[in-house]
Design a protein around this motif. Structure first.
Motif, mmCIF file in Angstrom:
data_model
loop_
_atom_site.group_PDB
_atom_site.id
_atom_site.type_symbol
_atom_site.label_atom_id
_atom_site.label_comp_id
_atom_site.label_asym_id
_atom_site.label_seq_id
_atom_site.Cartn_x
_atom_site.Cartn_y
_atom_site.Cartn_z
ATOM 1 N N GLN A 30 53.588 32.316 41.716
ATOM 2 C CA GLN A 30 52.881 32.550 42.987
ATOM 3 C C GLN A 30 51.389 32.304 42.893
ATOM 4 O OE1 GLN A 30 54.037 36.561 44.194
ATOM 5 N NE2 GLN A 30 56.137 35.778 44.213
ATOM 6 N N ILE A 31 50.816 32.626 41.738
ATOM 7 C CA ILE A 31 49.357 32.449 41.646
ATOM 8 C C ILE A 31 48.973 31.088 41.074
ATOM 9 C CG2 ILE A 31 48.678 34.877 41.665
ATOM 10 C CD1 ILE A 31 48.744 35.096 38.818
ATOM 11 N N ALA A 32 49.976 30.303 40.667
ATOM 12 C CA ALA A 32 49.698 28.984 40.071
ATOM 13 C C ALA A 32 48.806 28.095 40.950
ATOM 14 C CB ALA A 32 50.996 28.274 39.729
ATOM 15 N N PRO A 33 49.004 28.071 42.284
ATOM 16 C CA PRO A 33 48.144 27.203 43.103
ATOM 17 C C PRO A 33 46.650 27.509 42.934
ATOM 18 C CG PRO A 33 49.995 27.992 44.405
ATOM 19 C CD PRO A 33 50.049 28.725 43.090
ATOM 20 N N LEU A 34 46.318 28.772 42.661
ATOM 21 C CA LEU A 34 44.911 29.139 42.494
ATOM 22 C C LEU A 34 44.339 28.541 41.205
ATOM 23 C CD1 LEU A 34 45.235 32.929 43.438
ATOM 24 C CD2 LEU A 34 44.460 31.083 44.926
ATOM 25 N N PHE A 35 45.222 28.288 40.244
ATOM 26 C CA PHE A 35 44.790 27.732 38.961
ATOM 27 C C PHE A 35 44.984 26.218 38.920
ATOM 28 C CE2 PHE A 35 45.125 32.125 37.964
ATOM 29 C CZ PHE A 35 44.348 32.365 36.839
ATOM 30 N N GLY A 36 45.704 25.694 39.900
ATOM 31 C CA GLY A 36 45.953 24.254 39.950
ATOM 32 C C GLY A 36 47.201 23.859 39.185
ATOM 33 N N ASN A 37 47.596 24.675 38.211
ATOM 34 C CA ASN A 37 48.717 24.303 37.362
ATOM 35 C C ASN A 37 49.267 25.569 36.701
ATOM 36 O OD1 ASN A 37 50.292 23.484 35.142
ATOM 37 N ND2 ASN A 37 49.141 21.569 34.971
ATOM 38 N N GLU A 38 50.602 25.706 36.733
ATOM 39 C CA GLU A 38 51.232 26.928 36.219
ATOM 40 C C GLU A 38 50.912 27.177 34.734
ATOM 41 O OE1 GLU A 38 55.070 27.577 38.044
ATOM 42 O OE2 GLU A 38 55.690 28.753 36.296
ATOM 43 N N THR A 39 50.743 26.105 33.972
ATOM 44 C CA THR A 39 50.503 26.281 32.528
ATOM 45 C C THR A 39 49.139 26.935 32.270
ATOM 46 O OG1 THR A 39 49.562 24.076 32.351
ATOM 47 C CG2 THR A 39 51.922 24.287 31.872
ATOM 48 N N LEU A 40 48.253 26.886 33.256
ATOM 49 C CA LEU A 40 46.907 27.454 33.062
ATOM 50 C C LEU A 40 46.843 28.948 33.396
ATOM 51 C CD1 LEU A 40 44.833 24.565 34.695
ATOM 52 C CD2 LEU A 40 45.235 24.961 32.260
ATOM 53 N N VAL A 41 47.921 29.479 33.998
ATOM 54 C CA VAL A 41 47.897 30.890 34.421
ATOM 55 C C VAL A 41 48.119 31.792 33.205
ATOM 56 C CG1 VAL A 41 48.944 32.619 35.938
ATOM 57 C CG2 VAL A 41 48.906 30.207 36.643
ATOM 58 N N PRO A 42 47.207 32.764 32.968
ATOM 59 C CA PRO A 42 47.430 33.695 31.861
ATOM 60 C C PRO A 42 48.749 34.444 32.055
ATOM 61 C CG PRO A 42 45.214 33.916 32.728
ATOM 62 C CD PRO A 42 45.956 33.029 33.685
ATOM 63 N N ARG A 43 49.386 34.798 30.966
ATOM 64 C CA ARG A 43 50.677 35.507 31.028
ATOM 65 C C ARG A 43 50.493 37.013 30.946
ATOM 66 N NH1 ARG A 43 51.565 30.507 32.573
ATOM 67 N NH2 ARG A 43 53.692 29.819 32.288
ATOM 68 N N ARG A 44 49.263 37.460 30.695
ATOM 69 C CA ARG A 44 49.037 38.902 30.550
ATOM 70 C C ARG A 44 47.756 39.319 31.262
ATOM 71 N NH1 ARG A 44 48.979 41.588 25.168
ATOM 72 N NH2 ARG A 44 47.564 39.917 24.570
ATOM 73 N N ALA A 45 47.707 40.575 31.626
ATOM 74 C CA ALA A 45 46.516 41.125 32.285
ATOM 75 C C ALA A 45 46.335 42.565 31.836
ATOM 76 C CB ALA A 45 46.693 41.080 33.798
ATOM 77 N N ILE A 46 45.108 43.057 31.946
ATOM 78 C CA ILE A 46 44.918 44.512 31.848
ATOM 79 C C ILE A 46 45.002 45.028 33.274
ATOM 80 C CG2 ILE A 46 43.324 46.396 31.315
ATOM 81 C CD1 ILE A 46 42.181 44.768 29.069
ATOM 82 N N THR A 47 45.889 45.972 33.495
ATOM 83 C CA THR A 47 46.041 46.532 34.843
ATOM 84 C C THR A 47 45.941 48.048 34.795
ATOM 85 O OG1 THR A 47 47.489 46.666 36.793
ATOM 86 C CG2 THR A 47 48.603 46.666 34.659
ATOM 87 N N ILE A 48 45.386 48.622 35.847
ATOM 88 C CA ILE A 48 45.447 50.080 35.924
ATOM 89 C C ILE A 48 46.913 50.443 36.180
ATOM 90 C CG2 ILE A 48 43.061 50.165 36.778
ATOM 91 C CD1 ILE A 48 44.071 51.385 39.368
ATOM 92 N N GLY A 49 47.312 51.612 35.777
ATOM 93 C CA GLY A 49 48.725 51.970 35.847
ATOM 94 C C GLY A 49 49.142 52.492 37.214
ATOM 95 N N ILE A 50 50.438 52.697 37.357
ATOM 96 C CA ILE A 50 50.946 53.241 38.627
ATOM 97 C C ILE A 50 50.455 54.683 38.798
ATOM 98 C CG2 ILE A 50 53.035 53.873 39.913
ATOM 99 C CD1 ILE A 50 54.390 51.439 38.706
ATOM 100 N N ALA A 51 50.485 55.446 37.718
ATOM 101 C CA ALA A 51 49.993 56.837 37.813
ATOM 102 C C ALA A 51 48.498 56.851 38.131
ATOM 103 C CB ALA A 51 50.281 57.589 36.518
ATOM 104 N N THR A 52 47.769 55.861 37.595
ATOM 105 C CA THR A 52 46.325 55.778 37.872
ATOM 106 C C THR A 52 46.119 55.516 39.361
ATOM 107 O OG1 THR A 52 46.294 54.592 35.755
ATOM 108 C CG2 THR A 52 44.190 54.808 36.923
ATOM 109 N N ILE A 53 46.917 54.614 39.910
ATOM 110 C CA ILE A 53 46.814 54.308 41.345
ATOM 111 C C ILE A 53 47.141 55.567 42.165
ATOM 112 C CG2 ILE A 53 47.910 53.007 43.239
ATOM 113 C CD1 ILE A 53 48.179 50.638 41.223
ATOM 114 N N LEU A 54 48.185 56.273 41.741
ATOM 115 C CA LEU A 54 48.603 57.465 42.503
ATOM 116 C C LEU A 54 47.579 58.600 42.421
ATOM 117 C CD1 LEU A 54 52.448 57.607 41.795
ATOM 118 C CD2 LEU A 54 51.306 56.787 43.851
ATOM 119 N N ASP A 55 46.673 58.531 41.440
ATOM 120 C CA ASP A 55 45.605 59.539 41.335
ATOM 121 C C ASP A 55 44.542 59.370 42.423
ATOM 122 O OD1 ASP A 55 46.597 60.838 39.145
ATOM 123 O OD2 ASP A 55 45.300 59.833 37.679
ATOM 124 N N ALA A 56 44.480 58.194 43.049
ATOM 125 C CA ALA A 56 43.452 57.947 44.073
ATOM 126 C C ALA A 56 43.618 58.960 45.214
ATOM 127 C CB ALA A 56 43.566 56.530 44.609
#
Ligand code: GLP
Length: 244
Positions: free
Chosen positions: A164-190
């Motif tokens: 889904q995000i490949a168009p933003l990178f121009g090519n699927e091979t350029l999309v990183p496979r990992r991210a640092i994300t805040i957790g679901i519990a972190t989101i629910l703390d808001a």
């Protein structure tokens, strides 16, 4: 969970922008949880306009983004740091020192994630968390299978999200496979959560999020457990809900 259905994408964005602006006016030191994704493009245009035209003051606002790609430096034009700088931060008087994203090139990613979680806490937590939703139900980069009690961490990006995000990178091979994300519990703390969903691609997942069981299969369904969560959807995204 409260649901507000509006006619189209632009009215959803305008409603959300107004809500955020009123929240900033009510609490100039607000800690905002900020999101990326195409849904947010127009939101940040309206918030930028609120500063330049209506003189809304961002000077005491802090922001914590949901996530950042692992392996992309802040200067990388595909990084979420770059996205935020370009789409929002440089257009307002927010202090860059008060804007936070995980560092995707930190030498110790686990430590970076824990430090990010701790930093949110020392800022008193997130007052207003803005969310988009992935077509597979992800929030941030909490992909299906993420534990509902998860905290900020390095996480794998699902193959369908990469596509889904490949168009933003121009090519699927350029999309990183990992991210640092805040957790679901972190989101629910808001203290308050506002999720925006527009367009027909979100119809199926929005119905599952709101009317389905709370399950790790649909990470956004965890929002059902939050006492102050508003979902703003356009008619296209809410089609299956209206029919129900
Ligand atoms: C990315 C982000 C999510 C966002 C999602 C939806 O994967 N990490 O936070 O909600 O995209 O994006 P869009 O708004 O482009 O549909």
């Amino acid at each position: 969970m409260d649901l507000k259905i509006l006619p189209d994408h632009q009215s959803v964005i305008a409603y959300a922008a107004q809500l955020i602006i009123e929240s900033i006016i009510a609490n100039p030191k607000i800690v905002l949880g900020t999101a990326t994704g195409r849904t947010m493009d127009d939101l940040y245009k309206l918030l930028s306009r609120a500063h330049t035209v209506d003189k809304i003051d961002f000077s005491a606002v802090s922001t914590f983004n949901l996530d950042e790609f692992i392996g992309l430096a802040p200067e990388d034009t595909n990084s979420y740091r770059h996205y935020m700088n370009q789409n929002l931060f440089k257009n307002t008087n927010i202090k860059i020192a008060n804007t936070f994203l995980p560092n995707g090139i930190a030498p110790d990613l686990d430590r970076e994630a824990q430090a990010y979680e701790a930093k949110i806490r020392t800022h008193g937590g997130i007052d207003l968390q803005i969310l988009g939703i992935g077509e597979n139900g992800h929030i941030g980069f909490n992909e299906p299978g993420s534990a509902l009690d998860s905290r900020t961490r390095p996480a794998q990006i699902a193959p369908e999200t990469v596509a889904q995000i490949a168009p933003l990178f121009g090519n699927e091979t350029l999309v990183p496979r990992r991210a640092i994300t805040i957790g679901i519990a972190t989101i629910l703390d808001a203290k308050r959560i506002v999720l925006l969903a527009t367009g027909p691609n979100k119809t199926r997942i929005l119905a599952q999020t709101i009317t389905g069981p709370v399950s790790t299969t649909v990470p956004a369904s965890a929002l059902q457990k939050h006492p102050n969560c508003l979902i703003i959807a356009d008619k296209a995204a809410a089609r299956e809900l209206q029919a129900a």
